[in-house]
Design a protein around this motif. Structure first.
Motif, short mmCIF file in Angstrom:
data_model
loop_
_atom_site.label_atom_id
_atom_site.label_comp_id
_atom_site.label_asym_id
_atom_site.label_seq_id
_atom_site.Cartn_x
_atom_site.Cartn_y
_atom_site.Cartn_z
N GLU A 41 -3.65 7.89 -11.82
CA GLU A 41 -2.91 6.65 -11.55
C GLU A 41 -2.68 5.85 -12.84
O GLU A 41 -1.60 5.31 -13.04
CB GLU A 41 -3.70 5.78 -10.56
N ASP B 23 2.14 -1.86 -4.85
CA ASP B 23 2.56 -0.51 -5.21
C ASP B 23 1.40 0.47 -5.12
O ASP B 23 1.53 1.55 -4.54
CB ASP B 23 3.06 -0.52 -6.67
N ARG B 27 0.94 3.58 -2.55
CA ARG B 27 0.73 4.95 -3.03
C ARG B 27 -0.55 5.53 -2.43
O ARG B 27 -0.59 6.69 -2.05
CB ARG B 27 0.66 4.97 -4.55
N GLN B 30 0.22 6.49 1.15
CA GLN B 30 1.07 7.68 1.24
C GLN B 30 0.34 8.95 0.77
O GLN B 30 0.75 10.06 1.08
CB GLN B 30 2.34 7.48 0.42
N TYR B 31 -0.74 8.75 0.03
CA TYR B 31 -1.52 9.87 -0.51
C TYR B 31 -2.06 10.75 0.63
O TYR B 31 -2.18 11.96 0.49
CB TYR B 31 -2.67 9.31 -1.34
#
Lengths: 112, 236
Positions: A41, B23, B27, B30-31
């Motif tokens: 990330e 954000d 993420r 959605q992972y």
């Protein structure tokens, strides 16, 4: 010096470093994440991430635990309550600095 | 006047762009779907359910083996329904976590980010999403009722479009990929030309949805594994 400007001087230096700010942002958004996820990330190298996590752990902002998911070993990181509060304070201070005068009312109204 | 327009534009811009925290949260959510396992497990469950029903309907005489096949299909459905999270987690431990790591996203109901979400109109957006989801469920439910009771071949294009539109709208959330959407439209077109008997409408419909999900999950998994090889060096 105005009080708003003075707020800049009180910014948390542990969080203010860009790499640590990225780590704190990701950890603030999730319950917990492992080392590999954080590395991907934030786009940091292993050594870099390790050293920044160590600094955040020393400050009491991050909790690092070794655990197993099945047979897969994980180094799981999460924000402590102290870290969460510190991050929120940091963001609020930055917001005070960056909000234009006419936007201040909206921000303070949103804060309740 | 100019100031007002500029302020509105700035407000719109700030609402359109999510904060880095949001954000990261999106993420992380959605992972769960990124590797295709979630779609695969739901697809296998629905496949088992529809197959067991279809097998019952097609077999006019019940034999020992037909009962066994129905029972196995039903067991697969129940297992995927009751142990969905555990099965997906078991698969992720072996495939996903060694490749791209582990993350636990915050649950949907809780919102610990309110303090930092002043830039986005979260409450109105959530209300809109809730209303939209309810309307969508109503449309899908009604279309499925018409679909199982009407013998007309034109129920198939309605079926295809009814499932393709929400799938298209949800594509940004990572729930459906263009593969599933294209598959539903293709199957709808095929069954409009060659419609199955009405007695099989429901089972064929569920079978179609399940195959779409399986296809979607399998393609996602293949792409995910190809794009994310296991890192060679130890991670920590």
């Amino acid at each position: 010096m105005t009080p708003d400007l003075q707020a800049l001087a009180t910014l948390d230096r542990v969080i203010h470093e860009p790499a640590r700010l990225m780590i704190m942002t990701v950890l603030y958004a999730v319950n917990e994440a492992d080392f590999l996820y954080l590395q991907r990330e934030c786009g940091l190298t292993q050594g870099n991430l390790s050293s920044h996590l160590a600094k955040l752990e020393t400050a009491g902002y991050v909790l690092i635990e070794k655990m197993f998911k099945g047979k897969y070993p994980l180094t799981v990181c999460s924000l402590t309550q102290k870290g969460r509060t510190a991050f929120e304070e940091y963001v609020q201070k930055l917001r005070v600095v960056s909000t234009p005068p006419n936007g201040k009312a909206a921000v303070s109204k949103a804060r309740g | 006047m100019t100031h007002e327009i500029r302020n509105r534009l700035q407000e719109h811009d700030s609402q359109a762009s999510p904060t880095p925290v949001l954000d990261a949260k999106n993420r992380a959510r959605q992972y769960w779907l990124a590797d295709g396992f979630a779609s695969l497990v739901v697809g296998v469950g629905l496949f088992g359910f529809s197959l067991s029903n279809l097998f019952e309907n097609l077999q006019h005489r019940h034999t020992f083996w037909s009962a066994i096949v129905s029972l196995i299909a039903l067991a697969i459905y129940l297992l995927s329904l009751l142990r969905y999270r555990e099965i997906v987690e078991w698969l992720k431990i072996r495939v996903t976590y060694p490749r791209t790591g582990y993350v636990q996203a915050p649950p949907g109901g809780e919102n610990p980010l309110l303090l930092l979400e002043t830039r986005t109109p979260s409450s109105s957006r959530e209300k809109m999403i809730r209303r939209f989801s309810s309307a969508l469920l109503l449309v899908i439910g009604s279309s499925f009722f018409i679909f199982t009771t009407s013998a007309s071949r034109w129920v198939w294009p309605i079926f295809g479009v009814t499932y393709a539109i929400p799938a298209w709208l949800c594509r940004k959330e990572g729930l459906f990929s263009p593969i599933a959407i294209s598959f539903y439209l293709l199957i709808a077109a095929i069954f409009t030309v060659f419609p199955p008997p009405i007695a099989l409408h429901r089972d064929v419909g569920i079978l179609t949805i399940s195959i779409g999900m399986l296809l979607d999950g399998a393609v996602r998994l293949l792409l995910y594994v190809r794009r994310n090889p296991i890192p060679k060096a130890p991670t920590a």
